[in-house]
Design a protein around this motif. Structure first.
Motif, short mmCIF file in Angstrom:
data_model
loop_
_atom_site.label_atom_id
_atom_site.label_comp_id
_atom_site.label_asym_id
_atom_site.label_seq_id
_atom_site.Cartn_x
_atom_site.Cartn_y
_atom_site.Cartn_z
N GLY A 52 -8.32 5.12 -5.57
CA GLY A 52 -8.92 6.44 -5.53
C GLY A 52 -8.21 7.41 -4.60
N TYR A 53 -7.04 7.04 -4.12
CA TYR A 53 -6.27 7.91 -3.23
C TYR A 53 -5.34 8.76 -4.07
N GLU A 54 -5.37 10.05 -3.86
CA GLU A 54 -4.59 10.98 -4.65
C GLU A 54 -3.26 11.33 -4.01
N GLY A 55 -2.97 10.77 -2.85
CA GLY A 55 -1.73 11.09 -2.16
C GLY A 55 -1.94 12.18 -1.12
N GLU A 56 -0.84 12.63 -0.57
CA GLU A 56 -0.94 13.68 0.45
C GLU A 56 -1.48 14.95 -0.18
N TYR A 64 0.79 -1.23 0.00
CA TYR A 64 0.00 0.00 0.00
C TYR A 64 0.82 1.28 0.00
N ASN A 65 2.13 1.21 0.17
CA ASN A 65 2.97 2.41 0.06
C ASN A 65 3.50 2.63 -1.35
N GLN A 66 3.08 1.84 -2.30
CA GLN A 66 3.50 2.03 -3.69
C GLN A 66 2.62 3.11 -4.33
N LYS A 67 3.23 4.20 -4.71
CA LYS A 67 2.46 5.32 -5.28
C LYS A 67 1.70 4.93 -6.54
N ALA A 68 2.19 3.96 -7.28
CA ALA A 68 1.51 3.53 -8.51
C ALA A 68 0.20 2.81 -8.19
N VAL A 69 0.04 2.31 -6.97
CA VAL A 69 -1.18 1.60 -6.58
C VAL A 69 -2.25 2.57 -6.09
N TRP A 70 -1.86 3.70 -5.57
CA TRP A 70 -2.80 4.63 -4.97
C TRP A 70 -3.97 5.01 -5.87
N PRO A 71 -3.75 5.36 -7.13
CA PRO A 71 -4.90 5.73 -7.97
C PRO A 71 -5.90 4.59 -8.16
N LEU A 72 -5.45 3.36 -8.05
CA LEU A 72 -6.36 2.23 -8.19
C LEU A 72 -7.37 2.18 -7.05
#
Length: 173
Positions: A151-155, A141-149
């Motif tokens: 719906g998380y846009e990051g900090e 879950y800390n892989q930035k490439a997974v975040w959009p999957l």
């Protein structure tokens, strides 16, 4: 009710997953390649079979249909070290032994996800399982490439915070 109806799995999906699981294992010495995507993984301290087992185990612990095996492989790649090789080898051997006790060749040969999960539940208190499960929380879950999957846009601080960026957009409520 058939097993297909019980799990909601179509024959096409079952065959596709079976072929993918079988082809994921070993392509060469110290090398794992995905049959359905453009990625590969080289292993140095553990065997390709052990790495393929870790990838399948990761997928069974945190199942997400929209996440490719590539991200699970990245999450467990950290266990491919000389320091952890013996522990990983012993853990995978225990997992394979449990699968053999249920009449399968090894963990990877278990076709149904529910059967693999039942096997994992039987060893969830073991240090090996806890190590893999705990490492996946951050490794996956800390892989930035997974975040959009998800719906998380990051900090949001660098982009003005959440209040100005849809904090109150709750159309789903």
């Amino acid at each position: 009710m058939t097993k297909f109806e019980r799990t909601g799995l179509t024959r096409r999906a079952l065959l596709g997953r079976a072929v993918a699981a079988g082809a994921l294992t070993v392509t060469g010495i110290g090398f794992i390649a995905a049959p359905d995507a453009a990625w590969a993984l080289e292993v140095t301290a553990i065997t390709p079979e052990q790495m393929a087992t870790l990838v399948q185990m990761a997928r069974d612990i945190y199942p997400h249909d929209r996440i490719a095996d590539e991200f699970y492989a990245i999450a467990v790649k950290g266990y491919d070290t000389a320091e952890q090789a013996a522990e990983i080898g012993a853990g995978v051997a225990a997992l394979d032994a449990a699968a053999q006790g249920k009449g399968h060749a090894n963990y990877l040969s278990i076709g149904w996800e529910s059967d693999r999960v039942a096997l994992l539940r039987g060893m969830e208190s073991s240090p090996f399982f806890q190590k893999i499960r705990g490492g996946l929380v951050t490794g996956l879950y800390n892989q930035k490439a997974v975040w959009p999957l998800f719906g998380y846009e990051g900090e949001s601080f660098s982009q003005g915070g959440y209040i100005a960026r849809g904090f109150d957009d709750i159309a789903w409520l």
